[in-house]
Motif scaffolding. Structure first.
Motif, PDB file in Angstrom:
ATOM      1  N   PHE A 191      -0.554   1.428  -5.098  1.00  0.00           N
ATOM      2  CA  PHE A 191      -0.413   1.320  -3.509  1.00  0.00           C
ATOM      3  C   PHE A 191       0.957   1.866  -3.103  1.00  0.00           C
ATOM      4  N   CYS A 196      -1.094   5.781  -3.537  1.00  0.00           N
ATOM      5  CA  CYS A 196      -2.600   5.510  -2.731  1.00  0.00           C
ATOM      6  C   CYS A 196      -2.595   4.635  -1.764  1.00  0.00           C
ATOM      7  N   PRO A 197      -2.905   5.364  -0.436  1.00  0.00           N
ATOM      8  CA  PRO A 197      -2.845   4.310   0.824  1.00  0.00           C
ATOM      9  C   PRO A 197      -4.204   3.587   0.802  1.00  0.00           C
ATOM     10  N   GLU A 198      -5.237   3.950   0.371  1.00  0.00           N
ATOM     11  CA  GLU A 198      -6.526   3.241   0.186  1.00  0.00           C
ATOM     12  C   GLU A 198      -6.656   2.612  -1.128  1.00  0.00           C
ATOM     13  N   CYS A 202      -8.411   5.697  -4.287  1.00  0.00           N
ATOM     14  CA  CYS A 202      -7.573   6.734  -4.174  1.00  0.00           C
ATOM     15  C   CYS A 202      -8.016   8.110  -4.337  1.00  0.00           C
ATOM     16  N   HIS A 239      -9.970   4.674  -8.387  1.00  0.00           N
ATOM     17  CA  HIS A 239      -9.379   3.524  -7.547  1.00  0.00           C
ATOM     18  C   HIS A 239      -8.062   3.633  -8.250  1.00  0.00           C
ATOM     19  N   GLU A 250      -1.567  -6.037   0.155  1.00  0.00           N
ATOM     20  CA  GLU A 250      -2.545  -5.008  -0.475  1.00  0.00           C
ATOM     21  C   GLU A 250      -3.218  -5.265  -1.877  1.00  0.00           C
ATOM     22  N   LYS A 267      -6.184  -7.684  -1.624  1.00  0.00           N
ATOM     23  CA  LYS A 267      -7.296  -6.835  -0.957  1.00  0.00           C
ATOM     24  C   LYS A 267      -8.377  -6.475  -2.104  1.00  0.00           C
TER      25      LYS A 267
END
Length: 700
Positions: free
Chosen positions: A99, A108-110, A113, A139, A188, A191
């Motif tokens: 992240f 990876c912002p989300e 990825c 991911h 992060e 989540k």
């Protein structure tokens, strides 16, 4: 299995090398990790690889054609030669999967990825020859910025504390997976597993104070609560002692993911599902289909029947097993399961008609053929005779034939194994007594004799194989409580649509082969000579659609629907016993019209198009009968309803009501009246009445 994989790879390498073409194996990949591997088979001379990102067309839904123009991507491509005609293609993601933190770009912002479609093209002289389609959905990894530690968290003394603040926080400075109370986890990271946190005390969630505890008194508690509540000091907490006297524990170095050494399976006798061994303790194998691929050396399990068909593309005469066999390849000594051996008895059979085994082959004189192959294996049919837990005999019918063809040909071979016993075995049932889910529905054909008796059979649906045509389609039995729809395709020419009566008869004959029975068994273990165990099949046809036009035929029985009604007859040890109440077979008629899309299509009477023939089955449950319907008084007035009130006055005289089924109603009524008589007699002759009579007599 390693030998099987190597032989399978060598076969593909030889085939694609001989055909002078290039092909990726597999042709498409769904990637969930940063590394992707595939094989490029064929003539590898002057081959170059090109990777690019592709998109799906919004209009046609198709992927862009292969291209050799270079394009920058986030993937690194490497290749390694693994054979004369095989190239291993490796793709490595050139991007970090952790992240993003502050001022980070290569991250990876989300959580999702990477989501993209890649196309790897094999080019020769800047011309694409074949391509590999990759769907990448990767991911982010849970990678923290803290260095790993072999020490565990120091937990304070728990003498007076039932639990630590976060018991699942086992590693210092590292975010522990699913531990939502761990202070080392960033927002992060939380989540990723927020919906899968450890529950209960181990996850830092202390159980709430019970309502009966004195400390749980609320404002709305009743006045008597202080007299009946429970006082429990903290020393009685059931979690006291967990993580007691915590201390630092150094991790001992040891292989955590070492592959265990597995010994060979040892068993004295064969059991169902156990593999069969040869006399030299090797697995007894027969060619079978595994995961959609034909393997030449697949193990055989005891009492497990199978039947498979394998399609092989031949461009020359075969030289290897199983298409070419030696007597030593088939006459094998097999362990019989009780310490002895049994030899496979081989019977060779020459097949003259090869229409069911060859596709796209020409059958002219041998002098006109490029390839003439003798004694090619067409079928291997094994019959295992068993008794108890051992094998007594093994018979093999080896079907061979002479192949003559030009160019290439598709050869379909058959491999089967059947286990039979010489002991008398009854007919296979589908339940006892009720049907079991997923078992075949038992049907029967009535014998034309004086007494009632049926011959068991099955009701079927279409099972399309290979090209999906009705001429090559097989049939599959209807399984209880499993709704299903299947079908096949039939070539119909414009000339056929001018003979509608013959077309209707042909399609009707095909559909009639699905249901040849006249009865269906009500239960899973019916008696073939008791009519009450069977229910008659109701056949119903849709009304005929009148009017046959040019190039069109109406009233074609293209769909057969089987509707079965079942119900729960009883409960045996908590298991529902399901039985069939009724069955209906209905033919739905449709109109077939030739599609004249082209200008010259309808001018050729031999032009043919595909039309669908379908079959389906639907199971419906009949609700369980719960007793007589309620009266208007029972519905509107619930004061005396025993199911909705704690006090049930009608139960006061329960033995005298009709709801009491312990004994006949007349006997319970007579016994009840006798009890009433004794009660009245005891009351009249008892002490209170005697005192009343004495007082009455004294007053006189």
């Amino acid at each position: 299995m390693a030998k099987v994989a190597v032989s399978f790879l060598l076969f593909h390498m030889l085939y694609w090398a001989s055909s002078n073409t290039l092909v990726f194996q597999p042709s498409s990949i769904i990637a969930t990790g940063p590394r992707i591997t595939a094989l490029l088979l064929g003539n590898l001379k002057d081959v170059s690889l090109n990777v690019r990102t592709v998109f799906t067309s919004n209009l046609t839904g198709s992927i862009e054609p292969p291209s050799c123009e270079p394009e920058e991507t986030q993937w690194i491509v490497t290749k390694q030669l693994v054979g004369t005609n095989a190239l291993q293609v490796n793709l490595q993601l050139n991007k970090s999967l952790h992240f993003c933190g502050e001022n980070e770009t290569d991250c990876c912002p989300e959580p999702l990825c990477v989501l993209e479609s890649l196309q790897v093209s094999a080019c020769v002289e800047n011309t694409p020859k074949t391509s590999l389609l990759i769907q990448a959905k990767i991911h982010a990894h849970l990678i923290t910025t803290f260095p790993g530690s072999d020490n565990q968290t120091v937990i304070p003394n728990q003498v007076y504390e039932p639990l630590g603040s976060c018991p699942c926080d086992l590693t210092a400075g590292i975010c522990d997976i699913r531990c939502c109370c761990d202070k080392d986890c960033s927002s992060e990271e939380l989540k990723l597993f927020k919906s899968h946190c450890f529950l209960g005390p181990f996850g830092g969630q202390l159980p709430p104070v019970p309502d009966y505890h004195c400390s749980a008194q609320r404002e709305d508690s009743p006045d008597w609560f202080p007299f009946l509540c429970v006082i429990s000091p903290p020393e009685n907490n059931p979690y006291l002692g967990h993580f007691y006297h915590g201390d630092t524990i150094a991790a001992k170095p040891h292989p955590s993911f070492q592959k265990p050494v597995l010994s060979a399976p040892v068993f004295n006798i064969y059991k169902q599902g156990n593999p069969i061994f040869t006399s030299d303790d090797q697995l007894f194998t027969i060619p079978q289909m595994v995961n959609g691929h034909c393997l030449n050396n697949a193990p055989v399990a005891f009492l497990e029947n199978f039947s498979f068909q394998c399609v092989t593309v031949l461009s020359s005469c075969p030289n290897d097993f199983p298409l070419q066999t030696l007597p030593s390849d088939l006459s094998i000594h097999v362990n019989n399961g009780v310490g002895g051996d049994v030899t496979v008895v081989v019977t060779n059979e020459v097949v003259k008609d090869l229409n069911h085994f060859l596709t796209n082959a020409a059958f002219e004189s041998d002098s006109d053929m490029e390839h003439v192959c003798d004694n090619v294996t067409l079928a291997l049919d094994y019959t295992f005779i068993w008794k108890g837990n051992n094998i007594t005999n093994i018979n093999l019918r080896h079907s061979v034939g002479k192949l003559t063809f030009k160019g290439s040909v598709e050869l379909t071979t058959r491999y089967s194994a059947v286990f039979v016993t010489r002991e008398p075995v009854g007919e296979s049932n589908s339940g006892n007594p009720g049907y079991q889910l997923g078992r075949p529905v038992i049907a029967g054909i009535e014998n034309t004799q004086h007494n009632f008796s049926v011959q068991r059979t099955s009701i079927n649906l279409w099972k399309p194989v290979r090209n999906g045509l009705c001429l090559t389609a097989e049939k599959q039995p209807v399984m209880f409580a499993e709704n299903s729809t299947s079908g096949c395709q039939l070539f119909v020419s414009l000339q056929n649509l001018t003979q509608c009566d013959l077309l209707r008869e042909t399609v009707g004959s095909l559909q009639a082969t699905l249901v040849t029975a006249t009865y269906v068994a009500k239960s899973g273990n019916p008696n073939s000579e008791i009519e009450e165990d069977w229910v008659k099949i109701q056949f119903e046809n849709s009304p005929n659609a009148l009017g046959d036009d040019e190039g069109s035929c109406s009233g074609i029985p293209s769909h057969t629907h089987i509707h079965i009604w079942s119900f729960v007859a009883e409960m045996t040890e908590g298991n529902a016993q399901r039985k069939i109440q009724a069955i209906q077979v209905r033919s739905t008629l449709s109109t077939w019209t030739f599609d004249c899309a082209g200008c010259d299509v309808c001018e050729d009477p031999t032009e043919a198009q595909l039309f669908h023939i379908t079959s389906s089955v639907t199971f419906s449950d009949i609700p369980i009968h719960t007793g007589p319907p309620k009266t208007r008084f029972q519905i509107n007035f619930t004061e005396y309803d025993c199911d909705k009130n704690d006090v049930c006055w009608p139960q006061l005289a329960f033995p005298l009501t009709k709801y009491y089924t312990g004994e006949p109603h007349s006997q319970s009524l007579a016994k009840g009246l006798i009890l009433v008589f004794f009660f009245i007699a005891a009351s009249v002759l008892g002490t209170p009445w005697r005192q009343i009579r004495q007082a009455w007599n004294s007053s006189l």
